[in-house]
Design a protein around this motif. Structure first.
Motif, short mmCIF file in Angstrom:
data_model
loop_
_atom_site.label_atom_id
_atom_site.label_comp_id
_atom_site.label_asym_id
_atom_site.label_seq_id
_atom_site.Cartn_x
_atom_site.Cartn_y
_atom_site.Cartn_z
N HIS A 74 -2.58 60.69 8.20
CA HIS A 74 -2.19 60.97 9.58
C HIS A 74 -0.72 61.39 9.64
O HIS A 74 -0.36 62.36 10.31
N ALA B 40 -3.67 56.19 7.35
CA ALA B 40 -2.35 56.29 8.00
C ALA B 40 -1.47 57.31 7.28
O ALA B 40 -0.78 58.11 7.93
N GLN C 159 -1.42 55.11 16.15
CA GLN C 159 -1.95 53.87 15.59
C GLN C 159 -3.43 53.74 15.94
O GLN C 159 -4.26 53.42 15.07
N LEU D 245 4.16 54.81 12.98
CA LEU D 245 3.38 55.62 13.91
C LEU D 245 3.48 55.08 15.33
O LEU D 245 3.60 53.87 15.53
N ALA E 70 -0.46 50.59 10.60
CA ALA E 70 -0.04 51.89 11.13
C ALA E 70 1.31 51.76 11.84
O ALA E 70 2.17 52.64 11.73
N VAL F 291 -5.52 56.14 13.97
CA VAL F 291 -5.70 55.67 12.60
C VAL F 291 -6.81 54.62 12.53
O VAL F 291 -7.67 54.67 11.65
#
Length: 183
Positions: A88, A85, A48, A43, A38, A51
């Motif tokens: 996201h 991820a 993170q 991120l 991540a 995720v």
């Protein structure tokens, strides 16, 4: 009985039967790798952690679907983390930042991220294998897998037709697989 000695495949089978302790063992083994993935995708810390939590929730829900004949447990788990991820990133409508040269070394070695010796060696092998790919192949791998772009978005970013991008991606992954098998 300690679950530490069990393989990832056995642990996934136990998770599929509802064994929370097996999920906890997988978490201890893979949380650092999920965080690193991540992070590499650009991120922030809070994202993170989101995720990692969401990915392990998916592992819990989908462990019965794992088929060891199709992929290793490690590959299956990391694919879930990668897809989580990417999802996201899309939800945030954010674009991951490209890695700067000095950050690249950090991305392969995450101190305190719970990496074991084998995980560290795998990252070194991957870095060496990526170095053996052509610039074009490395670029496709980075845009698709590390930056999290969908194929169509990656084709636009790289300025190539979608079919060309997919061909390059297949070729790059095949070469990467071959290089890693040789090692």
């Amino acid at each position: 009985m300690s679950l530490e000695a069990f393989s990832d495949e056995v642990l996934l089978a136990l998770v599929g039967r509802g064994e929370e302790s097996a999920l906890q063992q997988l978490f201890r083994r893979y949380a650092g790798a999920f965080l690193g993935l991540a992070r590499r995708m650009g991120l922030d810390s809070a994202s993170q952690e989101d995720v990692v939590q969401e990915a392990f929730s998916k592992v819990w829900q989908n462990a019965r679907a794992f088929d060891p004949r199709r992929a290793s447990a490690r590959a299956w788990l990391l694919a879930i983390a990668h897809h989580t991820a990417v999802d996201h990133i899309r939800r945030l409508e954010a674009r991951p930042k490209p890695l700067e040269a000095e950050e690249e070394a950090e991305a392969f070695d995450l101190p305190g991220a719970g990496l074991d010796e084998e995980g560290h060696l795998n990252r070194i092998r991957l870095k060496q294998a990526l170095a053996q790919l052509s610039e074009e192949e490395r670029e496709v791998i980075e845009v698709l897998f590390y930056q999290g772009y969908a194929h169509q978005e990656a084709a636009l970013k790289l300025g190539v037709p979608l079919g060309t991008l997919k061909t390059r991606a297949r070729r790059a992954l095949a070469r990467l697989k071959g290089v890693l098998r040789e090692a």
